[in-house]
Scaffold this motif. Structure first.
Motif, PDB file in Angstrom:
ATOM      1  N   GLY A  49      26.082  35.725  43.495  1.00 60.78           N
ATOM      2  CA  GLY A  49      26.720  35.647  44.801  1.00 60.78           C
ATOM      3  C   GLY A  49      27.896  34.704  44.823  1.00 60.78           C
ATOM      4  N   LEU A  52      32.708  33.802  50.181  1.00 60.88           N
ATOM      5  CA  LEU A  52      34.069  34.279  50.414  1.00 60.88           C
ATOM      6  C   LEU A  52      34.654  33.567  51.621  1.00 60.88           C
ATOM      7  N   LEU A  67      28.172  36.406  50.021  1.00 63.97           N
ATOM      8  CA  LEU A  67      28.076  37.812  49.618  1.00 63.97           C
ATOM      9  C   LEU A  67      27.483  37.950  48.226  1.00 63.97           C
ATOM     10  N   CYS A  69      27.632  39.752  44.722  1.00 62.51           N
ATOM     11  CA  CYS A  69      28.798  40.234  43.989  1.00 62.51           C
ATOM     12  C   CYS A  69      28.363  40.731  42.623  1.00 62.51           C
ATOM     13  N   TRP A  77      35.483  39.686  40.212  1.00 59.62           N
ATOM     14  CA  TRP A  77      34.252  40.115  40.868  1.00 59.62           C
ATOM     15  C   TRP A  77      34.471  41.430  41.592  1.00 59.62           C
ATOM     16  N   LEU A  79      33.113  43.309  44.937  1.00 52.90           N
ATOM     17  CA  LEU A  79      32.372  43.130  46.184  1.00 52.90           C
ATOM     18  C   LEU A  79      32.087  44.503  46.770  1.00 52.90           C
ATOM     19  N   TRP A  92      33.945  41.318  56.969  1.00 55.27           N
ATOM     20  CA  TRP A  92      34.712  40.707  55.879  1.00 55.27           C
ATOM     21  C   TRP A  92      35.614  41.722  55.197  1.00 55.27           C
ATOM     22  N   THR A  93      35.250  43.016  55.221  1.00 48.61           N
ATOM     23  CA  THR A  93      36.108  44.017  54.578  1.00 48.61           C
ATOM     24  C   THR A  93      37.412  44.196  55.353  1.00 48.61           C
ATOM     25  N   VAL A 104      37.043  32.270  46.776  1.00 48.39           N
ATOM     26  CA  VAL A 104      35.600  32.374  46.616  1.00 48.39           C
ATOM     27  C   VAL A 104      35.100  31.072  46.023  1.00 48.39           C
ATOM     28  N   TRP A 106      32.377  30.116  43.480  1.00 46.29           N
ATOM     29  CA  TRP A 106      31.539  30.726  42.451  1.00 46.29           C
ATOM     30  C   TRP A 106      30.872  29.612  41.667  1.00 46.29           C
ATOM     31  N   ALA A 115      42.255  40.273  46.684  1.00 46.76           N
ATOM     32  CA  ALA A 115      41.345  41.408  46.829  1.00 46.76           C
ATOM     33  C   ALA A 115      42.135  42.706  46.882  1.00 46.76           C
TER      34      ALA A 115
END
Length: 156
Positions: A49, A52, A67, A69, A77, A79, A92-93, A104, A106, A115
């Motif tokens: 995960g 984001l 999220l 991932c 990544w 998503l 979020w999209t 992000v 991570w 993205a």
């Protein structure tokens, strides 16, 4: 595959999980992530995960979303906007469509990313990889009429 993962895949494919999980899992993840200064993401015990941080599509204000991932070999990544198999696209999209430059977290490291919404053959290949990675995504897709959005995040 460990028994715990198989059980979680079964549970996560249920409609009850889809109804409850979006209200419980992100709140838990945000709290634990904040308390551990980015070192722990509870849901990442089952799936990798990220946290984001993207600007809101309408407001431009930072929106923080934990999220699941799929890490990719190049250090980026994938998503999957499954929204737990619920009808609408997750917020979020829309944020990434409007503002593709995001960050992000991570494994405790903040990473600036860009993205890109996947389409066509690239999306088809990524979708097959996502299904191998977490088979319940097929159940989520079968439950909704919309095409689940897939985003590839690359480091900036």
């Amino acid at each position: 595959m460990p028994v715990g993962v198989r059980i979680m895949q079964k549970v996560s494919s249920t409609r009850t999980f889809a109804r409850i999980a979006p209200h419980v899992i992100p709140a838990m993840d945000r709290t634990v992530h904040r308390m551990t200064r980015g070192k722990v993401l509870l849901s990442a015990r089952m799936l990798p995960g990220v946290i984001l941080t993207a600007r809101g599509a309408r407001t431009g204000q930072p929106r923080v979303t934990p999220l699941a991932c799929m890490p990719e070999p190049d250090g980026g990544w994938l998503l999957i906007g499954s929204n737990f198999g619920r009808p609408g696209h997750p917020a979020w999209t829309a944020n990434l469509l409007a503002h593709p430059e995001a960050d992000v977290n991570w494994r405790g490291e903040d990473v600036p990313v860009r993205a890109r919404l996947l389409a066509g053959e690239e999306r088809a290949a990524a979708w097959q990889a996502a299904l191998r990675f977490w088979p319940p995504y097929a159940t989520y897709q079968a439950r909704v009429e919309r095409e689940i959005r897939l985003f590839r995040l690359t480091r900036r």
